[in-house]
Design a protein around this motif. Structure first.
Motif, PDB file in Angstrom:
ATOM      1  N   CYS A   1      -4.156   5.106  -0.606  1.00 47.09           N
ATOM      2  CA  CYS A   1      -4.904   5.908   0.141  1.00 47.09           C
ATOM      3  C   CYS A   1      -4.561   7.397   0.112  1.00 47.09           C
ATOM      4  O   CYS A   1      -3.735   7.738   0.029  1.00 47.09           O
ATOM      5  CB  CYS A   1      -4.808   5.427   1.532  1.00 47.09           C
ATOM      6  SG  CYS A   1      -5.562   3.722   1.822  1.00 47.09           S
ATOM      7  N   VAL A   2      -5.512   8.168   0.334  1.00 53.61           N
ATOM      8  CA  VAL A   2      -5.295   9.565   0.312  1.00 53.61           C
ATOM      9  C   VAL A   2      -6.501  10.091   1.299  1.00 53.61           C
ATOM     10  O   VAL A   2      -7.521   9.700   1.623  1.00 53.61           O
ATOM     11  CB  VAL A   2      -5.450  10.219  -1.025  1.00 53.61           C
ATOM     12  CG1 VAL A   2      -6.876  10.000  -1.481  1.00 53.61           C
ATOM     13  CG2 VAL A   2      -5.107  11.567  -1.007  1.00 53.61           C
ATOM     14  N   PHE A   3      -6.173  11.234   1.957  1.00 45.51           N
ATOM     15  CA  PHE A   3      -7.054  12.230   2.799  1.00 45.51           C
ATOM     16  C   PHE A   3      -7.161  13.619   1.845  1.00 45.51           C
ATOM     17  O   PHE A   3      -6.355  14.289   1.879  1.00 45.51           O
ATOM     18  CB  PHE A   3      -6.524  12.355   4.144  1.00 45.51           C
ATOM     19  CG  PHE A   3      -7.344  13.222   5.052  1.00 45.51           C
ATOM     20  CD1 PHE A   3      -8.785  12.601   5.616  1.00 45.51           C
ATOM     21  CD2 PHE A   3      -7.191  14.340   5.141  1.00 45.51           C
ATOM     22  CE1 PHE A   3      -9.358  13.232   6.236  1.00 45.51           C
ATOM     23  CE2 PHE A   3      -8.049  15.272   6.034  1.00 45.51           C
ATOM     24  CZ  PHE A   3      -9.059  14.755   6.727  1.00 45.51           C
TER      25      PHE A   3
ATOM     26  N   GLU B   1     -14.820  11.915   7.629  1.00 41.15           N
ATOM     27  CA  GLU B   1     -14.484  10.572   7.579  1.00 41.15           C
ATOM     28  C   GLU B   1     -14.486  10.333   5.917  1.00 41.15           C
ATOM     29  O   GLU B   1     -13.657   9.616   5.409  1.00 41.15           O
ATOM     30  CB  GLU B   1     -15.612   9.873   7.971  1.00 41.15           C
ATOM     31  CG  GLU B   1     -15.265   8.241   8.150  1.00 41.15           C
ATOM     32  CD  GLU B   1     -16.396   7.472   8.970  1.00 41.15           C
ATOM     33  OE1 GLU B   1     -17.276   7.089   8.203  1.00 41.15           O
ATOM     34  OE2 GLU B   1     -16.143   7.584  10.144  1.00 41.15           O
ATOM     35  N   GLU B   2     -15.394  11.055   5.138  1.00 39.90           N
ATOM     36  CA  GLU B   2     -15.434  10.522   3.626  1.00 39.90           C
ATOM     37  C   GLU B   2     -14.299  11.385   2.980  1.00 39.90           C
ATOM     38  O   GLU B   2     -13.933  11.081   1.973  1.00 39.90           O
ATOM     39  CB  GLU B   2     -16.637  11.478   2.989  1.00 39.90           C
ATOM     40  CG  GLU B   2     -16.769  12.738   3.202  1.00 39.90           C
ATOM     41  CD  GLU B   2     -17.524  13.397   4.721  1.00 39.90           C
ATOM     42  OE1 GLU B   2     -17.809  14.669   4.543  1.00 39.90           O
ATOM     43  OE2 GLU B   2     -17.792  12.515   5.422  1.00 39.90           O
ATOM     44  N   ALA B   3     -13.425  12.045   3.583  1.00 37.88           N
ATOM     45  CA  ALA B   3     -12.161  12.415   3.146  1.00 37.88           C
ATOM     46  C   ALA B   3     -11.182  11.413   3.055  1.00 37.88           C
ATOM     47  O   ALA B   3     -10.049  11.518   2.551  1.00 37.88           O
ATOM     48  CB  ALA B   3     -11.653  13.777   3.696  1.00 37.88           C
ATOM     49  N   TRP B   4     -11.220  10.511   3.709  1.00 41.04           N
ATOM     50  CA  TRP B   4     -10.309   9.288   3.892  1.00 41.04           C
ATOM     51  C   TRP B   4     -10.760   8.385   2.624  1.00 41.04           C
ATOM     52  O   TRP B   4     -11.989   7.817   2.858  1.00 41.04           O
ATOM     53  CB  TRP B   4     -10.426   8.667   5.191  1.00 41.04           C
ATOM     54  CG  TRP B   4      -9.427   7.238   5.611  1.00 41.04           C
ATOM     55  CD1 TRP B   4     -10.063   6.189   5.942  1.00 41.04           C
ATOM     56  CD2 TRP B   4      -8.114   7.092   5.212  1.00 41.04           C
ATOM     57  NE1 TRP B   4      -9.097   5.163   6.047  1.00 41.04           N
ATOM     58  CE2 TRP B   4      -7.861   5.819   5.377  1.00 41.04           C
ATOM     59  CE3 TRP B   4      -7.070   7.990   4.741  1.00 41.04           C
ATOM     60  CZ2 TRP B   4      -6.615   5.090   5.385  1.00 41.04           C
ATOM     61  CZ3 TRP B   4      -5.975   7.242   4.625  1.00 41.04           C
ATOM     62  CH2 TRP B   4      -5.893   5.936   4.822  1.00 41.04           C
TER      63      TRP B   4
ATOM     64  N   ALA C   1       1.046  -1.084   0.030  1.00 39.50           N
ATOM     65  CA  ALA C   1       0.056  -0.112   0.021  1.00 39.50           C
ATOM     66  C   ALA C   1       0.841   1.238  -0.200  1.00 39.50           C
ATOM     67  O   ALA C   1       1.871   1.185   0.359  1.00 39.50           O
ATOM     68  CB  ALA C   1      -1.096   0.063   1.140  1.00 39.50           C
ATOM     69  N   ALA C   2      -0.020   2.451  -0.304  1.00 36.11           N
ATOM     70  CA  ALA C   2       0.919   3.641  -0.296  1.00 36.11           C
ATOM     71  C   ALA C   2      -0.132   4.747  -0.075  1.00 36.11           C
ATOM     72  O   ALA C   2      -1.375   4.635   0.017  1.00 36.11           O
ATOM     73  CB  ALA C   2       1.541   3.984  -1.860  1.00 36.11           C
ATOM     74  N   ILE C   3       0.611   5.842   0.386  1.00 39.71           N
ATOM     75  CA  ILE C   3      -0.306   7.025   0.851  1.00 39.71           C
ATOM     76  C   ILE C   3       0.091   8.083  -0.283  1.00 39.71           C
ATOM     77  O   ILE C   3       1.294   8.579  -0.526  1.00 39.71           O
ATOM     78  CB  ILE C   3       0.030   7.629   2.219  1.00 39.71           C
ATOM     79  CG1 ILE C   3      -0.230   6.363   3.400  1.00 39.71           C
ATOM     80  CG2 ILE C   3      -0.841   8.846   2.699  1.00 39.71           C
ATOM     81  CD1 ILE C   3      -1.817   6.269   3.637  1.00 39.71           C
TER      82      ILE C   3
END
Length: 176
Positions: A112-114, A142-145, A74-76
């Motif tokens: 994943c991104v915020f 929460e929906e920004a995650w 995984a990556a951010i």
């Protein structure tokens, strides 16, 4: 416009784009910290160039989902920046897609991104919480995650706590 992989030798260009895009030092400092953080490796940094000037930057750093039930790389994605006079031209989207192409080709299964759900949904990201992917602390909103999977069957099959690089493992970074 060209999108090229960047190395630490181009840190000044990365930092200049971050500073211009965000109007301050916070994101520029975060980039410095992530590139120096061993827990962020492997990382992928891309610079967008218009002629001989850097106009965009994106950074993907390593993440883990240790309780996923099956191995997954995984990556951010953090941060993504485009200088103000180049915004609105699709540069951010091209950086995201080039990063996705390189990451999926290297075996990364999840990114994943915020960020703004309206923006990132255009590039295949969806809310992570319904897929039972969480951070070690609360996020708001929460929906920004969000998450994007490369390959069928990952979303829903892989779930657990996403552990980011140490430099990102600060609750204040995950609040809008």
């Amino acid at each position: 416009m060209r999108i090229l992989e960047a190395s630490t030798a181009q840190l000044d260009h990365m930092v200049a784009v971050e500073r211009a895009a965000f109007g301050g030092e916070a994101e520029a400092q975060l980039v410095r910290e992530l590139l120096a953080d061993p827990s962020a490796r492997p990382w992928l940094s891309l610079l967008a160039w218009a002629e001989d000037r850097p106009v965009g930057h994106i950074l993907f750093t390593a993440a883990r989902v240790p309780d996923a039930g099956r191995p997954v790389s995984a990556a951010i994605l953090a941060p993504l920046a485009v200088v103000p006079d180049a915004q609105g031209r699709g540069i951010g989207g091209r950086l995201i897609e080039r990063g996705a192409e390189l990451l999926s080709g290297s075996g990364v299964g999840l990114v994943c991104v915020f960020g703004d759900p309206r923006y990132y949904a255009r590039f295949g990201f969806t809310a992570a919480t319904p897929h039972r992917l969480a951070l070690p602390f609360p996020v708001s909103p929460e929906e920004a995650w969000m998450v994007r999977a490369f390959g069928p069957g990952l979303l829903g099959a892989v779930h657990g706590t996403v552990v980011s690089a140490d430099a990102l493992n600060r609750p204040e970074l995950w609040q809008a």
